[in-house]
Design an enzyme around this catalytic site. Structure first.
Site, PDB file in Angstrom:
ATOM      1  N   VAL A 190       0.856  -1.192   0.000  1.00 32.06           N
ATOM      2  CA  VAL A 190       0.000   0.000   0.000  1.00 32.06           C
ATOM      3  C   VAL A 190       0.892   1.243   0.000  1.00 32.06           C
ATOM      4  O   VAL A 190       1.741   1.395   0.877  1.00 32.06           O
ATOM      5  CB  VAL A 190      -0.931   0.018   1.229  1.00 32.06           C
ATOM      6  N   PHE A 210       3.587   2.595  10.764  1.00 28.63           N
ATOM      7  CA  PHE A 210       2.961   3.912  10.822  1.00 28.63           C
ATOM      8  C   PHE A 210       2.937   4.611   9.469  1.00 28.63           C
ATOM      9  O   PHE A 210       2.055   5.429   9.210  1.00 28.63           O
ATOM     10  CB  PHE A 210       3.642   4.778  11.890  1.00 28.63           C
ATOM     11  N   CYS A 253      -4.564  14.285  14.582  1.00 29.73           N
ATOM     12  CA  CYS A 253      -5.002  15.139  15.697  1.00 29.73           C
ATOM     13  C   CYS A 253      -4.396  14.622  16.999  1.00 29.73           C
ATOM     14  O   CYS A 253      -4.103  15.387  17.914  1.00 29.73           O
ATOM     15  CB  CYS A 253      -6.520  15.092  15.848  1.00 29.73           C
ATOM     16  N   CYS A 281       6.530  -6.527  16.499  1.00 30.94           N
ATOM     17  CA  CYS A 281       6.305  -7.945  16.820  1.00 30.94           C
ATOM     18  C   CYS A 281       7.559  -8.766  16.561  1.00 30.94           C
ATOM     19  O   CYS A 281       7.748  -9.821  17.144  1.00 30.94           O
ATOM     20  CB  CYS A 281       5.157  -8.493  15.982  1.00 30.94           C
TER      21      CYS A 281
HETATM   22 ZN   LIG Z   1      -6.967  15.580  12.408  1.00 28.79          ZN
END
Ligand SMILES: [Zn+2]
Length: 352
Positions: free
Chosen positions: A118, A140, A182, A196
């Site tokens: 991805v 991440f 956020c 892991c």
């Molecule tokens: Zn945000």
């Protein structure tokens, strides 16, 4: 809706198959119909993703799109519920092995396996048309990318992570709840968090986090948004610790959901090569995706190495490293965390 006399979707086998779930008042027959008509993207089909996929398939979510870049290994079997020893022996891509097993579990739903990495060239296409996106990744980079893409296209997504005996999850409804940025404005530095592969993981935390994520997905799909947990949930099942940090409003200064600056989605290009953290392996990914003639490559390599091949990938060992090459041109080079060395092997034996 829900008239058993006239609706061919509901009644008979469907009613019987999902009877216990239909009896559950918050889903009911109407909710079951919504699930059957729903489309969910599962990003990453490792431990969390396999668990999401099995629960959503059994629940009768009508269309599951599963994207994963990797193949099944024996070290996965301790916690990745959809896979069996034969999948690891064959090194089936996880998305394909998942599809095969899910077809045995529920032949009444569609499963769309996608063997791919991805990145910002394909993420918008992958989420398109999905009602909910559920995070089963282990990194991440992909989560921040998913956050950008889902906020941009107003698609709900459910973050989840688990390592060791610790896990965390939150549900993002763009415009209504805080997004990932956020809460965590900056992406953690590579190598700064345990994985892991470095800290291990036990299956019960996978079950805890994935069950929480799937429950949120079901609430979203049947339209019961009032029941969402609206928090950052954190669990440490070995330490008997569970925290629920209530989330407030979205941050108006958030780059992603406040200002609509999609830094991860709009980045110039993704790394051509990346170290797979803690695995002593490097992934090489051609920038714009391509396709590779695996049979031709196997034939080219046959005089140099013992090449093992299936429909989706081939692998061979050379110079003390093992290369697994996928039909989309990607390769995972095991036995090194040196990007330059891995690139050089790729260039030499696969081509650039
Ligand atoms: Zn945000």
């Amino acid at each position: 809706m829900g008239d058993t006399q006239t609706d061919p979707q509901i009644g008979g086998e469907i009613d019987e198959r999902y009877s216990r779930q239909i009896l559950f008042r918050e889903i009911g027959r109407e909710g079951q119909q919504k699930l059957l008509a729903s489309r969910v993207l599962i990003v990453g089909c490792g431990a969390l993703g396999a668990s999401h996929a099995e629960m959503l398939a059994r629940a009768g979510v009508g269309h599951l799109r599963i994207v994963d870049r990797d193949f099944v290994e024996f070290t996965n079997l301790q916690r990745q519920t959809l896979f069996k020893e034969a999948d690891a022996a064959e090194r089936l891509p996880k998305a394909v092995a998942a599809m095969q097993r899910l077809a045995e579990i529920n032949s009444g739903i569609d499963v769309e396996p996608i063997v791919a990495d991805v990145n910002n060239s394909n993420v918008e296409q992958l989420i398109a048309g999905c009602d909910v996106v559920i995070d089963g990744t282990d990194n991440f980079q992909v989560r921040y990318l998913l956050n950008d893409a889902c906020v941009k296209h107003n698609i709900r997504w459910i973050y989840g992570a688990a390592v060791s005996s610790y896990g965390t999850t939150m549900t993002i409804v763009p415009g209504e709840t805080p997004c990932l940025r956020c809460i965590f404005d900056e992406m953690p530095d590579a190598g700064s968090s345990p994985t892991c592969d470095t800290a291990g993981v036990i299956m019960p935390i996978i079950a805890t986090v994935s069950a929480t994520q799937v429950t949120e997905a079901l609430k979203l799909l049947v339209g019961d948004v009032d029941s969402l947990h609206c928090s950052l949930m954190q669990f440490d099942i070995w330490a008997n610790d569970r925290q629920r940090i209530k989330l407030g409003e979205p941050n108006p200064d958030c780059k992603c959901c406040g200002q609509h600056v999609f830094e991860f989605l709009d980045a110039d290009s993704q790394e051509f090569a990346a170290v797979l953290c803690g695995r002593n392996a490097v992934q090489i990914a051609p920038a714009n995706g391509s396709s590779l003639d695996l049979a031709q490559l196997a034939s080219n390599l046959s005089s140099l190495a013992d090449v093992k091949q299936n429909e989706y990938l081939l692998r061979f060992s050379i110079d003390g490293r093992e290369l697994t090459v996928f039909a989309d041109g990607r390769a995972i080079v095991k036995g090194t965390d040196d990007i330059a060395a891995a690139r050089s092997l790729y260039a030499r034996y696969v081509g650039t």
